[in-house]
Design a protein around this motif. Structure first.
Motif, PDB file in Angstrom:
ATOM      1  N   ASP A   1     -16.340  -3.597  -3.865  1.00 45.53           N
ATOM      2  CA  ASP A   1     -17.173  -2.518  -4.412  1.00 45.53           C
ATOM      3  C   ASP A   1     -17.938  -1.800  -3.303  1.00 45.53           C
ATOM      4  O   ASP A   1     -17.979  -0.556  -3.266  1.00 45.53           O
ATOM      5  N   ILE A   2     -18.531  -2.570  -2.373  1.00 50.71           N
ATOM      6  CA  ILE A   2     -19.304  -1.960  -1.288  1.00 50.71           C
ATOM      7  C   ILE A   2     -18.390  -1.147  -0.372  1.00 50.71           C
ATOM      8  O   ILE A   2     -18.726  -0.030   0.037  1.00 50.71           O
ATOM      9  N   ALA A   3     -17.203  -1.704  -0.038  1.00 47.99           N
ATOM     10  CA  ALA A   3     -16.270  -1.016   0.851  1.00 47.99           C
ATOM     11  C   ALA A   3     -15.781   0.295   0.235  1.00 47.99           C
ATOM     12  O   ALA A   3     -15.725   1.335   0.909  1.00 47.99           O
ATOM     13  N   ILE A   4     -15.446   0.254  -1.056  1.00 50.24           N
ATOM     14  CA  ILE A   4     -14.961   1.455  -1.745  1.00 50.24           C
ATOM     15  C   ILE A   4     -16.029   2.535  -1.766  1.00 50.24           C
ATOM     16  O   ILE A   4     -15.782   3.715  -1.441  1.00 50.24           O
ATOM     17  N   LYS A   5     -17.243   2.154  -2.125  1.00 51.51           N
ATOM     18  CA  LYS A   5     -18.336   3.139  -2.220  1.00 51.51           C
ATOM     19  C   LYS A   5     -18.713   3.672  -0.834  1.00 51.51           C
ATOM     20  O   LYS A   5     -19.057   4.857  -0.695  1.00 51.51           O
ATOM     21  N   ALA A   6     -18.644   2.816   0.193  1.00 50.46           N
ATOM     22  CA  ALA A   6     -18.944   3.274   1.551  1.00 50.46           C
ATOM     23  C   ALA A   6     -17.922   4.305   2.011  1.00 50.46           C
ATOM     24  O   ALA A   6     -18.271   5.289   2.681  1.00 50.46           O
ATOM     25  N   SER A   7     -16.651   4.099   1.633  1.00 47.86           N
ATOM     26  CA  SER A   7     -15.602   5.034   2.041  1.00 47.86           C
ATOM     27  C   SER A   7     -15.777   6.397   1.376  1.00 47.86           C
ATOM     28  O   SER A   7     -15.292   7.409   1.883  1.00 47.86           O
ATOM     29  N   LEU A   8     -16.484   6.418   0.247  1.00 48.62           N
ATOM     30  CA  LEU A   8     -16.719   7.679  -0.457  1.00 48.62           C
ATOM     31  C   LEU A   8     -17.918   8.453   0.103  1.00 48.62           C
ATOM     32  O   LEU A   8     -18.114   9.625  -0.222  1.00 48.62           O
ATOM     33  N   THR A   9     -18.712   7.775   0.948  1.00 46.51           N
ATOM     34  CA  THR A   9     -19.909   8.428   1.487  1.00 46.51           C
ATOM     35  C   THR A   9     -19.744   8.831   2.957  1.00 46.51           C
ATOM     36  O   THR A   9     -20.734   9.088   3.643  1.00 46.51           O
ATOM     37  N   GLY A  10     -18.494   8.835   3.438  1.00 49.06           N
ATOM     38  CA  GLY A  10     -18.267   9.400   4.773  1.00 49.06           C
ATOM     39  C   GLY A  10     -17.775   8.446   5.822  1.00 49.06           C
ATOM     40  O   GLY A  10     -17.513   8.858   6.955  1.00 49.06           O
ATOM     41  N   GLU A  11     -17.630   7.137   5.495  1.00 48.77           N
ATOM     42  CA  GLU A  11     -17.130   6.182   6.494  1.00 48.77           C
ATOM     43  C   GLU A  11     -15.620   5.990   6.334  1.00 48.77           C
ATOM     44  O   GLU A  11     -15.079   6.060   5.220  1.00 48.77           O
ATOM     45  N   LEU A  12     -14.981   5.715   7.464  1.00 47.78           N
ATOM     46  CA  LEU A  12     -13.566   5.349   7.447  1.00 47.78           C
ATOM     47  C   LEU A  12     -13.510   3.824   7.519  1.00 47.78           C
ATOM     48  O   LEU A  12     -13.996   3.221   8.474  1.00 47.78           O
ATOM     49  N   ILE A  13     -12.953   3.202   6.474  1.00 43.76           N
ATOM     50  CA  ILE A  13     -12.948   1.744   6.345  1.00 43.76           C
ATOM     51  C   ILE A  13     -11.522   1.218   6.528  1.00 43.76           C
ATOM     52  O   ILE A  13     -10.581   1.699   5.893  1.00 43.76           O
ATOM     53  N   PHE A  14     -11.377   0.219   7.387  1.00 44.43           N
ATOM     54  CA  PHE A  14     -10.116  -0.517   7.521  1.00 44.43           C
ATOM     55  C   PHE A  14     -10.347  -1.936   7.016  1.00 44.43           C
ATOM     56  O   PHE A  14     -11.385  -2.533   7.295  1.00 44.43           O
ATOM     57  N   SER A  15      -9.370  -2.488   6.315  1.00 41.64           N
ATOM     58  CA  SER A  15      -9.507  -3.878   5.880  1.00 41.64           C
ATOM     59  C   SER A  15      -8.142  -4.473   5.568  1.00 41.64           C
ATOM     60  O   SER A  15      -7.134  -3.762   5.499  1.00 41.64           O
ATOM     61  N   THR A  16      -8.121  -5.793   5.391  1.00 46.50           N
ATOM     62  CA  THR A  16      -6.889  -6.493   4.997  1.00 46.50           C
ATOM     63  C   THR A  16      -7.070  -7.058   3.597  1.00 46.50           C
ATOM     64  O   THR A  16      -8.190  -7.261   3.112  1.00 46.50           O
ATOM     65  N   LEU A  17      -5.934  -7.330   2.969  1.00 45.42           N
ATOM     66  CA  LEU A  17      -5.926  -7.844   1.601  1.00 45.42           C
ATOM     67  C   LEU A  17      -4.696  -8.734   1.458  1.00 45.42           C
ATOM     68  O   LEU A  17      -3.622  -8.402   1.979  1.00 45.42           O
ATOM     69  N   HIS A  18      -4.845  -9.841   0.747  1.00 45.02           N
ATOM     70  CA  HIS A  18      -3.707 -10.746   0.565  1.00 45.02           C
ATOM     71  C   HIS A  18      -2.918 -10.370  -0.687  1.00 45.02           C
ATOM     72  O   HIS A  18      -3.217 -10.817  -1.792  1.00 45.02           O
ATOM     73  N   THR A  19      -1.946  -9.508  -0.520  1.00 43.80           N
ATOM     74  CA  THR A  19      -0.990  -9.181  -1.575  1.00 43.80           C
ATOM     75  C   THR A  19       0.400  -9.136  -0.956  1.00 43.80           C
ATOM     76  O   THR A  19       0.542  -9.110   0.268  1.00 43.80           O
ATOM     77  N   ASN A  20       1.424  -9.111  -1.805  1.00 43.37           N
ATOM     78  CA  ASN A  20       2.789  -9.163  -1.292  1.00 43.37           C
ATOM     79  C   ASN A  20       3.389  -7.804  -0.996  1.00 43.37           C
ATOM     80  O   ASN A  20       4.407  -7.710  -0.326  1.00 43.37           O
ATOM     81  N   SER A  21       2.785  -6.726  -1.525  1.00 40.23           N
ATOM     82  CA  SER A  21       3.351  -5.391  -1.321  1.00 40.23           C
ATOM     83  C   SER A  21       2.233  -4.370  -1.178  1.00 40.23           C
ATOM     84  O   SER A  21       1.084  -4.636  -1.517  1.00 40.23           O
ATOM     85  N   ALA A  22       2.608  -3.203  -0.674  1.00 44.19           N
ATOM     86  CA  ALA A  22       1.619  -2.137  -0.485  1.00 44.19           C
ATOM     87  C   ALA A  22       1.041  -1.688  -1.829  1.00 44.19           C
ATOM     88  O   ALA A  22      -0.179  -1.542  -1.979  1.00 44.19           O
ATOM     89  N   VAL A  23       1.905  -1.470  -2.822  1.00 44.43           N
ATOM     90  CA  VAL A  23       1.435  -1.025  -4.141  1.00 44.43           C
ATOM     91  C   VAL A  23       0.659  -2.130  -4.840  1.00 44.43           C
ATOM     92  O   VAL A  23      -0.235  -1.863  -5.648  1.00 44.43           O
ATOM     93  N   GLY A  24       0.975  -3.393  -4.526  1.00 45.31           N
ATOM     94  CA  GLY A  24       0.280  -4.525  -5.136  1.00 45.31           C
ATOM     95  C   GLY A  24      -1.205  -4.531  -4.845  1.00 45.31           C
ATOM     96  O   GLY A  24      -1.987  -5.151  -5.582  1.00 45.31           O
ATOM     97  N   ALA A  25      -1.629  -3.837  -3.772  1.00 47.52           N
ATOM     98  CA  ALA A  25      -3.057  -3.774  -3.449  1.00 47.52           C
ATOM     99  C   ALA A  25      -3.841  -3.069  -4.544  1.00 47.52           C
ATOM    100  O   ALA A  25      -5.013  -3.394  -4.809  1.00 47.52           O
ATOM    101  N   VAL A  26      -3.224  -2.103  -5.210  1.00 50.31           N
ATOM    102  CA  VAL A  26      -3.897  -1.364  -6.284  1.00 50.31           C
ATOM    103  C   VAL A  26      -4.253  -2.312  -7.426  1.00 50.31           C
ATOM    104  O   VAL A  26      -5.393  -2.360  -7.906  1.00 50.31           O
ATOM    105  N   ALA A  27      -3.262  -3.100  -7.872  1.00 54.28           N
ATOM    106  CA  ALA A  27      -3.502  -4.052  -8.960  1.00 54.28           C
ATOM    107  C   ALA A  27      -4.509  -5.122  -8.543  1.00 54.28           C
ATOM    108  O   ALA A  27      -5.347  -5.539  -9.348  1.00 54.28           O
ATOM    109  N   ARG A  28      -4.435  -5.565  -7.282  1.00 51.06           N
ATOM    110  CA  ARG A  28      -5.361  -6.603  -6.798  1.00 51.06           C
ATOM    111  C   ARG A  28      -6.800  -6.110  -6.837  1.00 51.06           C
ATOM    112  O   ARG A  28      -7.705  -6.837  -7.273  1.00 51.06           O
TER     113      ARG A  28
END
Length: 567
Positions: free
Chosen positions: A400-427
């Motif tokens: 939640d914090i990362a998403i909201k920070a990205s909407l206020t002008g920051e460029l956020i990079f992060s990793t996520l444990h999912t098996n596919s690129a589209v799977g990140a959306v559902a995760r």
């Protein structure tokens, strides 16, 4: 006719040699070893020809030791001194029958000795080249004990059952600083760097301390120390890693640096208590891999172009997904190091900090004092950052914090444990992120894996038959690339250590969000629907598609791609 006579007959029949000279040479030989050496030295016969003769006449099979991996446990079948004395390698023992590899099947006395020493009812033989046998003996019987003895003969190290008293701790520290131990540890680290290992594993067992290297993603046994040396070896690692030498009941983390071939290499050290002592894992972190940028990671041109387009965005969030060991952190570090300029305030929060990068503020997570990803990210956002790297999004609060920070002008990079690129959306939806926030903030989601690269010296070209193509669903791929295509497979040679592979390369899939995909996310479209649209209109290629392209380019093998992309 004796074997010696048959060898001479073969030479006379197949070589241009004077029979009288040959007879004089053979008469001057003292025993078979001398006889063989003279013939090979004079180039009257090759070792391969001798082996073939023996195999045919004595009905003994040939075993190519370059293509055969001898299990480490086989050294328990025969002592190292005996193997060296008789130049034999223990291949296996079934029941009371011991099988040995030899280049001299005529040394009957030697095999009688081995039968008595090992208590075997019978000794069977296979034939191998003499040089291969010498190398196999060296590989099989190398050990930590031999390393220590190499540096200081007759220097017994007998350290057992150290208590936590001050006197014993001082003895342990003193013991760990003795020359044989210090130089043995240096040799372990040096060999790991020479062999391009990504990790060093120090594993305690009931009767020994085992050293393994992870090379190209695969663990390989390298050394074993006698159990009596365990405490001193582990203490040495603790000293150089600035760990608490008195603490052996709790996990610890540390790090140290070494200079190797005019560059500085970091080691991240982790200890873990087990029932036989502390296990250590040393992660090798070479910053030179980051300076070379994304191209060095091996990304194909199309996904690399899309990745660069995402990185050039002024704000938003970019995710790199995949399982542990898929190279996510290395990819993010490579990006961060490339966009690191004095006018940008770049802050990272990681667990733990892996690569130390100059000019970047790096914060290690410390849950014991309440410094979690979410708490650290809140504090970072008060520091007016331009770019933030979050080591991993693992809970709803951090997401939640990362998403909201990205909407206020920051460029956020992060990793996520999912098996596919589209799977990140559902995760992220499962973590409680609202679809409209996700659609507004997410720039791109990528997934990656690491596959082993085929050895350029020995890879072999081949074609796959129609039946196999059908079973692997590769018909459509082959048709897209002109019908029947060539693939390549691993063979094994001296250059790659008989593995057939040397190095690793990344395969990548990327979903770059356009207005339509954002709309689909808000409307709760399924993963399959998003992929179908991306394939038709956004030039999307899956991990397997990218891997298959690398197969026909001869970069990796089909077996590797299937291994890392199979669901």
């Amino acid at each position: 006719m004796s074997i010696r006579d048959k060898i001479l007959t073969y030479i006379i029949k197949n070589k241009e040699v004077d029979q009288d000279n040959l007879s004089r040479l053979s008469e001057g030989a003292k025993g078979y070893k001398d006889f063989k050496s003279i013939l090979i030295e004079k180039k009257l016969i090759t070792e391969e020809e001798l082996i073939l003769l023996f195999s045919e006449e004595l009905k003994i099979p040939f075993l190519d030791l370059k293509k055969y991996k001898i299990p480490v446990k086989n050294k328990d079948l025969l002592s190292g001194d005996t193997a060296i004395k008789y130049k034999v390698v223990p291949i296996c023992k079934i029941g009371n029958v011991l099988t040995l590899s030899t280049s001299n099947p005529l040394d009957i006395m030697a095999y009688d000795d081995v039968k008595i020493m090992t208590g075997s009812e019978k000794v069977d033989l296979v034939l191998s080249r003499e040089d291969d046998i010498t190398k196999a003996i060296k590989e099989l019987y190398k050990s930590g004990e031999q390393i220590i003895n190499k540096f200081e003969d007759n220097d017994e190290i007998d350290i057992e059952d150290f208590s936590d008293s001050k006197e014993d701790l001082e003895n342990l520290i003193s013991e760990s600083k003795r020359s044989p131990i210090v130089r043995a540890i240096d040799l372990i680290i040096y060999n790991a760097l020479k062999k391009r290992a990504s990790d060093i594993h120090i594993e305690p067992y009931e009767d020994k301390l085992l050293v393994k290297y992870r090379i190209d993603g695969v663990l390989v046994e390298e050394f074993s120390f006698p159990k009596r040396n365990q405490q001193a070896v582990l203490a040495r690692f603790k000293i150089i890693s600035s760990l608490d030498i008195a603490e052996s009941r709790l996990p610890q983390d540390g790090r140290f640096k070494v200079r190797f071939e005019n560059r500085e290499i970091d080691f991240r050290v982790s200890s873990l208590p087990t029932n036989h002592g502390e296990k250590f894992v040393l992660r090798v972190l070479d910053k030179q891999n980051l300076a070379d940028g994304l191209e060095k990671l091996g990304f194909s041109p199309k996904p690399l172009r899309m990745f660069r387009q995402a990185v050039d965005s002024p704000f938003g969030i970019i995710l790199v997904t995949g399982p542990t060991g898929s190279g996510k952190s290395t990819t993010l570090y490579s990006i961060i190091s490339q966009i690191n300029t004095p006018e940008k305030n770049i802050v990272t929060i990681e667990e733990p900090v892996e690569y130390l990068l100059e000019g970047i503020t790096q914060i290690p997570v410390n849950a014991d004092i309440g410094l979690t990803f979410s708490e650290g990210l809140r504090s970072i956002l008060r520091q007016s950052p331009d770019i933030v790297m979050v080591g991993e999004i693992r809970d709803a609060e951090t997401a939640d914090i990362a998403i909201k920070a990205s909407l206020t002008g920051e460029l956020i990079f992060s990793t996520l444990h999912t098996n596919s690129a589209v799977g990140a959306v559902a995760r992220l939806k499962d973590m409680g992120v609202e679809p409209f926030l996700l659609a507004s903030s997410l720039i791109a989601s990528t997934a990656q894996r690491l596959v082993r690269k085929l050895c350029p010296s020995c890879k072999t070209k081949y074609r796959i038959d129609e039946l196999t193509l059908n079973s692997l669903n590769l018909n459509s791929f082959c048709q897209e690339h002109g019908g029947m295509v060539n693939f390549y497979k691993a063979k094994g040679c001296a250059f790659c250590g008989q593995t057939g592979y040397k190095g690793r390369v990344a395969i990548l899939e990327i979903i770059f969000l356009d207005d339509k995909i954002k709309e689909m996310i808000v409307e709760q479209a399924s993963e399959g629907e998003i992929i179908k649209y991306a394939k038709e209109y956004r030039d999307y290629e899956s991990l397997r598609d990218d891997g298959l392209k690398k197969c026909i380019e001869g970069i990796t093998s089909l077996e590797e791609v299937i291994r890392v992309t199979s669901e």
